[in-house]
Structures are given as C-alpha cells and as structure tokens.
Design a protein around this motif. Structure first.
Motif, PDB file in Angstrom:
ATOM      1  N   ALA A  79       2.680  13.361  -2.735  1.00  0.00           N
ATOM      2  CA  ALA A  79       2.394  14.286  -3.643  1.00  0.00           C
ATOM      3  C   ALA A  79       3.510  14.181  -4.810  1.00  0.00           C
ATOM      4  O   ALA A  79       4.651  13.652  -4.323  1.00  0.00           O
ATOM      5  N   LYS A  80       3.307  14.618  -5.769  1.00  0.00           N
ATOM      6  CA  LYS A  80       4.327  14.751  -6.976  1.00  0.00           C
ATOM      7  C   LYS A  80       4.280  16.229  -7.559  1.00  0.00           C
ATOM      8  O   LYS A  80       3.351  16.974  -7.513  1.00  0.00           O
ATOM      9  N   LEU A  81       5.599  16.337  -8.131  1.00  0.00           N
ATOM     10  CA  LEU A  81       5.777  17.923  -8.637  1.00  0.00           C
ATOM     11  C   LEU A  81       6.616  17.765 -10.001  1.00  0.00           C
ATOM     12  O   LEU A  81       7.743  17.294  -9.765  1.00  0.00           O
ATOM     13  N   ASN A  82       6.177  17.990 -11.054  1.00  0.00           N
ATOM     14  CA  ASN A  82       6.945  18.124 -12.294  1.00  0.00           C
ATOM     15  C   ASN A  82       7.624  19.519 -12.231  1.00  0.00           C
ATOM     16  O   ASN A  82       7.394  20.567 -12.486  1.00  0.00           O
ATOM     17  N   VAL A  83       9.149  19.251 -11.923  1.00  0.00           N
ATOM     18  CA  VAL A  83       9.852  20.617 -11.535  1.00  0.00           C
ATOM     19  C   VAL A  83      10.507  20.641 -13.205  1.00  0.00           C
ATOM     20  O   VAL A  83      11.111  20.128 -13.632  1.00  0.00           O
TER      21      VAL A  83
ATOM     22  N   ASP B 117       5.411  27.548 -13.648  1.00  0.00           N
ATOM     23  CA  ASP B 117       6.265  28.631 -12.798  1.00  0.00           C
ATOM     24  C   ASP B 117       5.766  29.159 -11.298  1.00  0.00           C
ATOM     25  O   ASP B 117       5.962  29.982 -10.870  1.00  0.00           O
ATOM     26  N   ASN B 118       4.796  28.137 -10.934  1.00  0.00           N
ATOM     27  CA  ASN B 118       4.683  28.348  -9.556  1.00  0.00           C
ATOM     28  C   ASN B 118       5.743  27.722  -8.570  1.00  0.00           C
ATOM     29  O   ASN B 118       6.271  26.556  -8.651  1.00  0.00           O
ATOM     30  N   PRO B 119       6.072  28.350  -7.651  1.00  0.00           N
ATOM     31  CA  PRO B 119       7.252  28.113  -6.803  1.00  0.00           C
ATOM     32  C   PRO B 119       6.849  27.108  -5.613  1.00  0.00           C
ATOM     33  O   PRO B 119       5.731  27.399  -4.967  1.00  0.00           O
ATOM     34  N   PHE B 120       7.732  26.219  -5.142  1.00  0.00           N
ATOM     35  CA  PHE B 120       7.400  25.162  -4.058  1.00  0.00           C
ATOM     36  C   PHE B 120       8.630  25.013  -3.320  1.00  0.00           C
ATOM     37  O   PHE B 120       9.612  25.082  -3.993  1.00  0.00           O
ATOM     38  N   ILE B 121       8.593  24.896  -1.886  1.00  0.00           N
ATOM     39  CA  ILE B 121       9.771  24.693  -1.180  1.00  0.00           C
ATOM     40  C   ILE B 121       9.688  23.201  -1.307  1.00  0.00           C
ATOM     41  O   ILE B 121       8.842  22.265  -0.724  1.00  0.00           O
ATOM     42  N   ILE B 122      11.096  22.487  -1.612  1.00  0.00           N
ATOM     43  CA  ILE B 122      11.081  21.260  -1.507  1.00  0.00           C
ATOM     44  C   ILE B 122      12.327  20.719  -0.709  1.00  0.00           C
ATOM     45  O   ILE B 122      13.257  21.647  -0.654  1.00  0.00           O
ATOM     46  N   VAL B 123      12.512  19.700  -0.099  1.00  0.00           N
ATOM     47  CA  VAL B 123      13.784  19.115   0.501  1.00  0.00           C
ATOM     48  C   VAL B 123      14.286  17.750  -0.095  1.00  0.00           C
ATOM     49  O   VAL B 123      13.468  16.931  -0.505  1.00  0.00           O
ATOM     50  N   LEU B 124      15.501  18.054  -0.313  1.00  0.00           N
ATOM     51  CA  LEU B 124      16.133  16.912  -0.895  1.00  0.00           C
ATOM     52  C   LEU B 124      17.387  16.388  -0.068  1.00  0.00           C
ATOM     53  O   LEU B 124      18.083  17.591   0.277  1.00  0.00           O
ATOM     54  N   GLU B 125      17.852  15.398  -0.190  1.00  0.00           N
ATOM     55  CA  GLU B 125      18.989  14.872   0.573  1.00  0.00           C
ATOM     56  C   GLU B 125      20.046  15.361  -0.273  1.00  0.00           C
ATOM     57  O   GLU B 125      21.111  15.764  -0.200  1.00  0.00           O
TER      58      GLU B 125
ATOM     59  N   GLY C 208       1.031  -1.323  -0.180  1.00  0.00           N
ATOM     60  CA  GLY C 208       0.053  -0.071  -0.070  1.00  0.00           C
ATOM     61  C   GLY C 208       0.906   1.342   0.074  1.00  0.00           C
ATOM     62  O   GLY C 208       0.605   2.307  -0.680  1.00  0.00           O
ATOM     63  N   GLU C 209       1.938   1.261   0.443  1.00  0.00           N
ATOM     64  CA  GLU C 209       2.673   2.456   0.737  1.00  0.00           C
ATOM     65  C   GLU C 209       3.746   2.525  -0.518  1.00  0.00           C
ATOM     66  O   GLU C 209       3.636   3.778  -1.069  1.00  0.00           O
ATOM     67  N   VAL C 210       4.050   1.629  -1.232  1.00  0.00           N
ATOM     68  CA  VAL C 210       4.827   1.569  -2.378  1.00  0.00           C
ATOM     69  C   VAL C 210       3.953   1.957  -3.512  1.00  0.00           C
ATOM     70  O   VAL C 210       4.414   2.461  -4.299  1.00  0.00           O
ATOM     71  N   ASN C 211       2.746   1.571  -3.447  1.00  0.00           N
ATOM     72  CA  ASN C 211       1.991   1.785  -4.602  1.00  0.00           C
ATOM     73  C   ASN C 211       0.802   2.958  -4.337  1.00  0.00           C
ATOM     74  O   ASN C 211      -0.022   3.063  -5.097  1.00  0.00           O
ATOM     75  N   ALA C 212       1.074   3.754  -3.353  1.00  0.00           N
ATOM     76  CA  ALA C 212       0.345   4.814  -3.169  1.00  0.00           C
ATOM     77  C   ALA C 212       0.363   5.877  -4.299  1.00  0.00           C
ATOM     78  O   ALA C 212       1.182   6.040  -4.778  1.00  0.00           O
ATOM     79  N   GLU C 213      -0.938   6.347  -4.153  1.00  0.00           N
ATOM     80  CA  GLU C 213      -1.218   7.224  -5.515  1.00  0.00           C
ATOM     81  C   GLU C 213      -0.762   8.546  -5.037  1.00  0.00           C
ATOM     82  O   GLU C 213      -0.873   9.114  -3.949  1.00  0.00           O
ATOM     83  N   TYR C 214       0.054   9.297  -6.056  1.00  0.00           N
ATOM     84  CA  TYR C 214       0.455  10.841  -5.716  1.00  0.00           C
ATOM     85  C   TYR C 214      -0.360  11.786  -6.304  1.00  0.00           C
ATOM     86  O   TYR C 214      -0.627  11.399  -7.367  1.00  0.00           O
ATOM     87  N   GLU C 215      -0.584  12.550  -5.708  1.00  0.00           N
ATOM     88  CA  GLU C 215      -1.386  13.747  -6.251  1.00  0.00           C
ATOM     89  C   GLU C 215      -0.687  15.082  -6.471  1.00  0.00           C
ATOM     90  O   GLU C 215       0.575  14.854  -5.905  1.00  0.00           O
ATOM     91  N   VAL C 216      -0.911  15.425  -7.366  1.00  0.00           N
ATOM     92  CA  VAL C 216      -0.171  16.823  -7.980  1.00  0.00           C
ATOM     93  C   VAL C 216       0.005  18.052  -6.789  1.00  0.00           C
ATOM     94  O   VAL C 216      -1.084  18.336  -6.278  1.00  0.00           O
ATOM     95  N   LEU C 217       1.231  18.416  -6.379  1.00  0.00           N
ATOM     96  CA  LEU C 217       1.320  19.221  -5.419  1.00  0.00           C
ATOM     97  C   LEU C 217       0.869  20.672  -5.884  1.00  0.00           C
ATOM     98  O   LEU C 217       0.992  21.132  -6.820  1.00  0.00           O
ATOM     99  N   THR C 218      -0.017  21.408  -4.968  1.00  0.00           N
ATOM    100  CA  THR C 218      -0.655  22.495  -5.275  1.00  0.00           C
ATOM    101  C   THR C 218      -0.284  23.325  -3.840  1.00  0.00           C
ATOM    102  O   THR C 218       0.171  22.692  -2.862  1.00  0.00           O
ATOM    103  N   LYS C 219      -0.494  24.660  -3.762  1.00  0.00           N
ATOM    104  CA  LYS C 219      -0.428  25.129  -2.552  1.00  0.00           C
ATOM    105  C   LYS C 219      -1.585  24.790  -1.517  1.00  0.00           C
ATOM    106  O   LYS C 219      -1.196  25.104  -0.361  1.00  0.00           O
TER     107      LYS C 219
END
Length: 160
Positions: A53-57, A84-92, A34-45
C-alpha cells in the motif's frame, strides 16, 4: 573407451547443472521482479493485511512509540493523508524533506494562532515572547515562487 564414457558422463552432469542453475536463477528473477514491480494500492482503513500500500503523507507527527527488534529500532508515527485521515505507520528513520521558500517576518497574529494551538487542557500556554525565542520571528513561505519574481524582473528591465 572407458575414459571417454567418464568424460561424456561428466559433461552431461555439467550441462544438467548449468541448465538447473539457469532455471532456478530465472525463477528467482521472476519472483524478485514481481516483488519489486508490485502494484501499490492506496492505504485506507479497510486495506487488508499483507498488501502493498501507499500513503500520500501530508503531515507526519512525532514518533509516539519505539520498538527495538533484533537491534533495529522502529518508530511508530501518526501520519495524515491529504484528506486529513490519520494512519499509524512504522519508519526506521524518516527521510528529511527539503522545502524552499521566501523568508518573511511573522506578524503577531501568527504567534497568537500558535499560542492557541499549543494550549493544553488546563488552558496553559506559552507567552508570545517565549514562542518568538523558540521558533524565531521569521517564517518560511513556501507559496512564494521565485519564477514569478524572475518574470517580473525580466518584464521590468525589458521595458527599460
């Protein structure tokens, strides 16, 4: 007879243990799946917390902050989507992206645009010669398609 009852008891405990093991492994696999196959929704504000969520960067700027937690560094970035909508994301560690294209010589107009883009609040900027020494005089044109060149050569040499 007493030995037989003892063996029978141990066999039933073993069977119950195996059944419990299989049941709990199955539950674990269901949760994992269930965790691996979770549906991702498009990130919005307006995306709520704790949602996959997913974001097409389309543009990822430099990290503006770094947080170290338990010996792991997390970098905070401003990422822009295709609108061109800005979002804050965290990456290792951001994954590098390979881009392909044809190298072309930059004309002076491109450096004037870059010079204007890099101008600070006081109007200070770099000279065109300084920019050329830093980024080079060529650029990578990723709109170039080598398949078109191959088709052109095929047609040209096929005629002769």
């Amino acid at each position: 007879m007493n030995v037989y009852k003892n063996i029978k008891c141990k066999k039933s405990m073993l069977v119950i243990g195996i059944i419990l093991f299989v049941v709990f492994m199955g539950l674990g696999l269901l949760i994992y799946s269930g965790e691996v196959n979770a549906e991702y929704e498009v990130l919005t504000k307006n995306t709520s917390e704790n949602v996959y969520a997913k974001l097409n960067v389309s543009l990822l700027d430099s990290a503006f902050a770094t947080e170290t937690l338990d010996g792991k560094e997390k970098d905070y970035y401003i990422a822009f989507d295709e609108n061109d909508n800005p979002f804050i994301i965290v990456l290792e560690k951001p994954n590098p992206v390979m881009v392909y294209g044809n190298v072309s010589k930059s004309d002076t107009e491109v450096f004037k645009y870059l010079q204007e883009f890099l101008k600070d609040e006081d109007g200070n900027t770099y000279t065109i010669d300084e920019l050329k020494s830093v980024v080079g005089e060529n650029y990578l044109d990723t709109t170039w398609d080598n398949k078109e060149e191959g088709i052109f050569a095929l047609i040209l040499f096929g005629v002769f």
